[in-house]
Design a protein around this motif. Structure first.
Motif, PDB file in Angstrom:
ATOM      1  N   MET A   1       1.062  -1.042   0.267  1.00 36.51           N
ATOM      2  CA  MET A   1       0.184   0.113   0.076  1.00 36.51           C
ATOM      3  C   MET A   1       1.051   1.176  -0.045  1.00 36.51           C
ATOM      4  SD  MET A   1      -3.295   1.091   2.864  1.00 36.51           S
ATOM      5  CE  MET A   1      -3.833  -0.177   1.776  1.00 36.51           C
ATOM      6  N   ASN A   2       0.802   2.045  -0.954  1.00 33.83           N
ATOM      7  CA  ASN A   2       1.775   3.079  -1.256  1.00 33.83           C
ATOM      8  C   ASN A   2       1.276   4.334  -0.533  1.00 33.83           C
ATOM      9  OD1 ASN A   2      -0.752   4.790  -2.077  1.00 33.83           O
ATOM     10  ND2 ASN A   2      -0.685   3.810  -4.150  1.00 33.83           N
ATOM     11  N   GLU A   3       1.302   6.088  -0.112  1.00 38.94           N
ATOM     12  CA  GLU A   3       1.892   6.391   1.190  1.00 38.94           C
ATOM     13  C   GLU A   3       0.186   7.393   0.645  1.00 38.94           C
ATOM     14  OE1 GLU A   3       3.847  10.667   2.861  1.00 38.94           O
ATOM     15  OE2 GLU A   3       4.298   9.203   1.484  1.00 38.94           O
ATOM     16  N   ASN A   4      -0.218   7.616  -0.239  1.00 31.47           N
ATOM     17  CA  ASN A   4      -1.650   7.835  -0.964  1.00 31.47           C
ATOM     18  C   ASN A   4      -2.345   7.265  -0.398  1.00 31.47           C
ATOM     19  OD1 ASN A   4      -0.017  10.316  -1.921  1.00 31.47           O
ATOM     20  ND2 ASN A   4      -0.448   9.366  -4.019  1.00 31.47           N
ATOM     21  N   GLU A   5      -2.233   6.047  -0.224  1.00 30.00           N
ATOM     22  CA  GLU A   5      -4.182   5.343   0.216  1.00 30.00           C
ATOM     23  C   GLU A   5      -4.064   4.814   1.699  1.00 30.00           C
ATOM     24  OE1 GLU A   5      -2.301   1.202  -1.736  1.00 30.00           O
ATOM     25  OE2 GLU A   5      -3.936   1.509  -3.173  1.00 30.00           O
ATOM     26  N   THR A   6      -2.806   5.411   2.549  1.00 32.86           N
ATOM     27  CA  THR A   6      -3.137   5.938   4.262  1.00 32.86           C
ATOM     28  C   THR A   6      -3.724   7.063   4.376  1.00 32.86           C
ATOM     29  OG1 THR A   6      -1.133   5.868   4.366  1.00 32.86           O
ATOM     30  CG2 THR A   6      -0.879   3.831   4.580  1.00 32.86           C
ATOM     31  N   VAL A   7      -4.131   8.267   3.577  1.00 31.30           N
ATOM     32  CA  VAL A   7      -4.151   9.300   3.617  1.00 31.30           C
ATOM     33  C   VAL A   7      -6.245   9.531   3.786  1.00 31.30           C
ATOM     34  CG1 VAL A   7      -4.360  11.445   2.938  1.00 31.30           C
ATOM     35  CG2 VAL A   7      -2.276  10.476   2.831  1.00 31.30           C
ATOM     36  N   LEU A   8      -6.063  10.537   5.054  1.00 31.73           N
ATOM     37  CA  LEU A   8      -7.221  11.043   5.269  1.00 31.73           C
ATOM     38  C   LEU A   8      -7.610  11.944   4.148  1.00 31.73           C
ATOM     39  CD1 LEU A   8      -7.516  11.087   8.642  1.00 31.73           C
ATOM     40  CD2 LEU A   8      -8.200   8.805   7.933  1.00 31.73           C
ATOM     41  N   LYS A   9      -9.261  11.766   4.009  1.00 31.06           N
ATOM     42  CA  LYS A   9      -9.257  13.475   2.784  1.00 31.06           C
ATOM     43  C   LYS A   9      -9.840  14.257   3.545  1.00 31.06           C
ATOM     44  CE  LYS A   9     -12.162  13.123  -1.643  1.00 31.06           C
ATOM     45  NZ  LYS A   9     -12.595  12.805  -1.887  1.00 31.06           N
ATOM     46  N   ARG A  10      -9.324  15.549   3.047  1.00 31.30           N
ATOM     47  CA  ARG A  10      -9.601  16.862   3.315  1.00 31.30           C
ATOM     48  C   ARG A  10     -11.307  16.883   3.089  1.00 31.30           C
ATOM     49  NH1 ARG A  10      -6.219  19.473   6.306  1.00 31.30           N
ATOM     50  NH2 ARG A  10      -3.722  18.433   6.253  1.00 31.30           N
ATOM     51  N   GLN A  11     -12.174  17.104   3.901  1.00 38.87           N
ATOM     52  CA  GLN A  11     -13.760  17.214   3.587  1.00 38.87           C
ATOM     53  C   GLN A  11     -14.478  18.347   4.704  1.00 38.87           C
ATOM     54  OE1 GLN A  11     -15.353  13.318   1.303  1.00 38.87           O
ATOM     55  NE2 GLN A  11     -14.360  12.937   2.533  1.00 38.87           N
ATOM     56  N   LEU A  12     -13.966  18.482   5.415  1.00 41.71           N
ATOM     57  CA  LEU A  12     -14.826  18.707   6.223  1.00 41.71           C
ATOM     58  C   LEU A  12     -14.718  20.289   6.825  1.00 41.71           C
ATOM     59  CD1 LEU A  12     -13.531  16.307   9.844  1.00 41.71           C
ATOM     60  CD2 LEU A  12     -15.897  16.406   8.295  1.00 41.71           C
ATOM     61  N   SER A  13     -15.762  21.228   6.184  1.00 39.90           N
ATOM     62  CA  SER A  13     -16.398  22.469   6.593  1.00 39.90           C
ATOM     63  C   SER A  13     -16.179  23.432   8.458  1.00 39.90           C
ATOM     64  CB  SER A  13     -17.182  23.575   5.853  1.00 39.90           C
ATOM     65  OG  SER A  13     -18.405  22.300   6.740  1.00 39.90           O
ATOM     66  N   PRO A  14     -16.070  24.498   8.444  1.00 38.21           N
ATOM     67  CA  PRO A  14     -16.381  24.933   9.515  1.00 38.21           C
ATOM     68  C   PRO A  14     -17.078  24.276  10.294  1.00 38.21           C
ATOM     69  CG  PRO A  14     -14.932  26.533   8.277  1.00 38.21           C
ATOM     70  CD  PRO A  14     -15.086  25.758   7.303  1.00 38.21           C
ATOM     71  N   ALA A  15     -18.215  24.499   9.488  1.00 41.79           N
ATOM     72  CA  ALA A  15     -19.628  24.413  10.331  1.00 41.79           C
ATOM     73  C   ALA A  15     -19.891  22.757  10.321  1.00 41.79           C
ATOM     74  CB  ALA A  15     -20.607  23.951   8.926  1.00 41.79           C
ATOM     75  N   HIS A  16     -19.008  22.506   9.851  1.00 44.16           N
ATOM     76  CA  HIS A  16     -18.946  20.510   9.798  1.00 44.16           C
ATOM     77  C   HIS A  16     -18.274  20.489  11.376  1.00 44.16           C
ATOM     78  CE1 HIS A  16     -19.552  19.665   5.396  1.00 44.16           C
ATOM     79  NE2 HIS A  16     -20.113  19.491   5.980  1.00 44.16           N
ATOM     80  N   VAL A  17     -16.923  21.182  11.308  1.00 43.00           N
ATOM     81  CA  VAL A  17     -16.614  20.943  12.699  1.00 43.00           C
ATOM     82  C   VAL A  17     -16.976  21.196  13.688  1.00 43.00           C
ATOM     83  CG1 VAL A  17     -14.330  21.348  13.660  1.00 43.00           C
ATOM     84  CG2 VAL A  17     -14.426  20.415  11.124  1.00 43.00           C
ATOM     85  N   TRP A  18     -17.665  22.568  13.784  1.00 42.64           N
ATOM     86  CA  TRP A  18     -18.657  23.276  14.966  1.00 42.64           C
ATOM     87  C   TRP A  18     -19.739  21.797  15.565  1.00 42.64           C
ATOM     88  CZ3 TRP A  18     -23.658  23.602  14.908  1.00 42.64           C
ATOM     89  CH2 TRP A  18     -24.318  24.387  16.104  1.00 42.64           C
ATOM     90  N   ALA A  19     -20.269  21.379  14.424  1.00 48.24           N
ATOM     91  CA  ALA A  19     -21.258  20.381  13.940  1.00 48.24           C
ATOM     92  C   ALA A  19     -21.101  19.240  15.287  1.00 48.24           C
ATOM     93  CB  ALA A  19     -22.213  19.859  12.852  1.00 48.24           C
ATOM     94  N   LEU A  20     -19.956  19.323  14.525  1.00 43.47           N
ATOM     95  CA  LEU A  20     -18.690  17.965  15.493  1.00 43.47           C
ATOM     96  C   LEU A  20     -19.069  17.975  16.732  1.00 43.47           C
ATOM     97  CD1 LEU A  20     -17.347  15.352  15.310  1.00 43.47           C
ATOM     98  CD2 LEU A  20     -15.148  16.400  14.764  1.00 43.47           C
ATOM     99  N   ALA A  21     -18.529  19.078  17.556  1.00 43.11           N
ATOM    100  CA  ALA A  21     -17.984  19.066  18.826  1.00 43.11           C
ATOM    101  C   ALA A  21     -19.277  19.955  19.213  1.00 43.11           C
ATOM    102  CB  ALA A  21     -16.618  20.422  18.869  1.00 43.11           C
ATOM    103  N   PHE A  22     -20.274  20.623  18.179  1.00 40.54           N
ATOM    104  CA  PHE A  22     -22.062  20.710  19.490  1.00 40.54           C
ATOM    105  C   PHE A  22     -21.862  19.352  20.145  1.00 40.54           C
ATOM    106  CE2 PHE A  22     -25.944  22.044  19.458  1.00 40.54           C
ATOM    107  CZ  PHE A  22     -25.431  22.568  20.522  1.00 40.54           C
ATOM    108  N   GLY A  23     -22.363  18.196  18.640  1.00 38.89           N
ATOM    109  CA  GLY A  23     -23.161  17.189  19.069  1.00 38.89           C
ATOM    110  C   GLY A  23     -22.247  16.381  19.988  1.00 38.89           C
TER     111      GLY A  23
END
Length: 497
Positions: A1-23
Motif C-alpha cells: 500500500m503506497n503513502e497516498n492510500e493511507t491518507v485521510l481526505k480533507r472534506q470538513l468545513s468549519p460548520a461540519h467541525v462545529w457541529a462535530l464538537a457541539f454534537g
C-alpha cells in the motif's frame, strides 16, 4: 500500500467541525441528568454555577488546543501532541484513556434510545417486547436492545461511507438540537406555569437520605434534606463541576479530525469556544426548565423507582404535546449527533495510534474508496453494542469513565503546550498562564473523580466505575505489552541512525 492510500481526505468545513464538537458536547446526559444527577446533587443554582465555571475552564484549556493543532495537524490530537513532547509511554497512556473518553459516549448515548421512545409513545410500550433481564435493578428489554443496536450499526456504517456525508448529517442534527432547546427556553420564559419558587431547594438535597426516609415512612419534603451552609453548597457545586470534563468532552474532538479540515487552522479556537458556550447553554437551560416547570420535582426524584425524565414532564406541562415533540426532537438529535461525532473521534484516534505503532496495524486500515478508517470504526461499533446490553443504569458509569479520560487528555495537552512554547519561544504570557492553569485544573479534576474526599458526597467514582476503569486499564496493558516489541525495535533503529 503506497503513502497516498493511507491518507485521510480533507472534506470538513468549519460548520461540519462545529457541529462535530457541539454534537459531542451535548448528548443524552444533558436531558436525563437533571433528574439523575444535576438537580438532586446540585440543584438549579449549584448546577448553573458549576456549568459556567466548567465552561470557563474549558475555554481556557481550549487555547492550548488551538495553539497545538497548527503545530501538529494530524489525526490523534492529544495523543499526537504527547508523543512529540513526552515520548511513547505517556502518549500511549494519554491515547488509551482518550479512547475511553470518546468511545464510552457512544454506548452512553445508545442507552437513551429506548427511553426516548418509551417517553414519547405513552402507554404503548412498543419496544418492550421479547426477553428481558435486569442490570442494577433496571429492566433491559429485547426490543429496546435490538433497536438501539440497529441505530449504532447504522451510524457506524454512515461514518464508514465518508466523512463529508457524516459532516452534513451532523450539521443538520446540531442545528435541530440547538433550535429545539432555544424554542423550549423561550416557552419557559413566557409561560406562567414556570416559576422561581419551584426551583427550591436551590442547591439540591441528600437523595440517599431522602430515599431512606421514604422507605421508613418518615419522608415529608426534600427541603429537610437540602444542602445548606458553606460545606453543603461547596459539595453541591463540586459534585457537578467534577464531571465538567465529561459534560464538555467533545470540543477536544476537533484535533482528531485535523487531517480532514479544508479550512485554515486559525479558525479552530473560535469553533471550540462557540461549541463550549452552546453546550453550557443547553446544560443550564435543560436543568433550569425542568425545575421551574415542576413544583414537585424533588418528590418525583425521591419517589421514582428509576431515573425520572423531568425535562419531558416539564415540556409537556408547559406546551402539551408540542413540548414533548420539541424534547423528543432535541434529545434524538443529541443522541444521534453524539453517536456520529464520537464514532468519528474515537476511530481517528485509534487510527492515529495504529499508524504510529501503538495499536495493532489492523486498526489503521483505510477504506480505499472512501478514505475512512474502517477497521477502527468496526471496532468502535462492536464495543458500543455493550451499551444496549448493560441498559440505562450504566449511564453514570460511562459518565465517570469519560470524565477521567477527558481529564487525562486535557492535562497532557496543556502540559504539551507549555513544553512546545518553551521549545519554539512563541507563546504569549496569557497563553502560558492558560496552559499552566489548564494543567493544574486537570489534576484537580482527576483528584475529585478518583479520591473520596470527606464531606464531598456524590463527587468521586461509584464502585462500578472503579471496576470499569480497572477493566479498561487491563485491556490497555494487554495491547501495550503486545506492541512493546515494536517500541523496542523502533528505539534500536533510532540508535543505529
Amino acid at each position: 500500500m503506497n503513502e497516498n492510500e493511507t491518507v485521510l481526505k480533507r472534506q470538513l468545513s468549519p460548520a461540519h467541525v462545529w457541529a462535530l464538537a457541539f454534537g459531542c458536547v451535548v448528548g443524552w446526559g444533558s436531558f436525563i441528568n437533571p433528574g439523575k444527577k444535576f438537580l438532586p446533587n446540585s440543584g438549579v443554582a449549584g448546577t448553573a454555577i458549576a456549568m459556567v465555571l466548567g465552561a470557563l475552564v474549558m475555554i481556557i484549556i481550549a487555547f492550548s488546543y488551538a495553539y497545538m493543532v497548527p503545530k501538529y495537524p494530524k489525526a490523534g490530537g492529544e495523543f499526537t501532541f504527547t508523543k512529540a513532547c513526552f515520548g511513547k509511554a505517556s502518549a500511549y497512556l494519554c491515547g488509551w484513556f482518550l479512547v475511553a473518553a470518546y468511545l464510552t459516549n457512544v454506548p452512553m448515548n445508545s442507552t437513551a434510545i429506548g427511553l426516548i421512545v418509551d417517553g414519547l409513545d405513552g402507554t404503548l410500550d412498543i419496544l418492550k417486547w421479547g426477553f428481558h433481564y435486569q442490570v442494577a435493578g433496571f429492566d433491559v428489554w429485547a426490543g429496546e436492545m435490538f433497536f438501539a443496536m440497529g441505530i449504532l450499526i447504522l451510524f457506524g456504517i454512515l461514518n464508514i461511507l465518508g466523512v463529508e456525508k457524516a459532516g452534513i448529517i451532523q450539521t443538520i442534527l446540531a442545528a435541530l438540537l440547538g433550535g429545539s432547546v432555544l424554542t423550549l427556553t423561550i416557552a419557559a420564559l413566557i409561560s406562567s406555569k414556570a416559576a422561581l419558587a419551584n426551583m427550591a431547594p436551590w442547591w439540591g438535597f441528600q437523595k440517599a437520605e431522602a430515599a431512606a426516609a421514604l422507605a421508613e415512612g418518615t419522608y415529608v419534603s426534600a427541603d429537610v434534606f437540602a444542602h445548606q451552609g458553606a460545606g453543603g453548597i461547596s459539595s453541591a457545586i463540586l459534585s457537578t463541576f467534577a464531571i465538567a470534563p465529561w459534560a464538555f468532552v467533545g470540543f477536544d474532538t476537533i484535533p482528531q479530525a485535523a487531517e480532514e479540515f479544508k479550512f485554515p487552522y486559525k479558525k479552530v479556537s473560535l469553533i471550540m469556544v462557540v461549541a463550549i458556550l452552546f453546550g453550557c447553554f443547553v446544560y443550564t437551560a435543560n436543568n433550569t426548565i425542568a425545575a421551574a416547570a415542576l413544583e414537585n420535582w424533588p418528590d418525583l426524584i425521591v419517589e421514582s423507582s428509576s431515573t425520572p425524565w423531568l425535562l419531558l414532564a416539564a415540556a409537556e406541562r408547559l406546551l402539551g404535546l408540542p413540548g414533548k415533540i420539541l424534547v423528543g426532537t432535541a434529545v434524538s438529535c443529541a443522541v444521534l449527533s453524539g453517536i456520529m461525532g464520537f464514532y468519528l473521534a474515537s476511530s481517528r484516534l485509534m487510527y492515529s495510534m495504529s499508524r504510529d505503532g501503538y495499536l495493532p496495524r489492523w486498526f489503521g486500515v483505510i477504506d480505499e474508496k472512501r478514505r475512512t478508517p474502517k477497521n477502527a470504526l468496526l471496532f468502535s461499533i462492536v464495543i458500543s453494542l455493550s451499551g444496549p446490553i448493560l441498559g440505562r443504569e450504566a449511564l453514570g458509569w460511562f459518565v465517570d469513565m469519560s470524565a477521567i479520560g477527558a481529564s487525562i487528555g486535557y492535562f497532557f495537552t496543556c502540559a504539551c503546550a507549555l513544553v512546545t512554547m518553551k521549545k519554539y519561544r512563541d507563546g504569549t504570557s496569557f497563553l502560558k498562564s492558560a496552559a499552566l492553569f489548564g494543567t493544574g485544573i486537570s489534576v484537580l479534576f482527576m483528584i475529585l473523580q478518583l479520591i473520596p474526599i470527606p464531606g464531598l458526597s456524590g463527587v468521586h467514582f461509584c464502585t462500578e466505575s472503579y471496576l470499569l476503569l480497572l477493566v479498561w486499564t487491563g485491556i490497555g496493558a494487554v495491547f501495550y505489552i503486545k506492541q512493546h516489541k515494536f517500541f523496542r525495535r523502533e528505539k534500536e533503529q533510532e540508535q543505529m541512525r
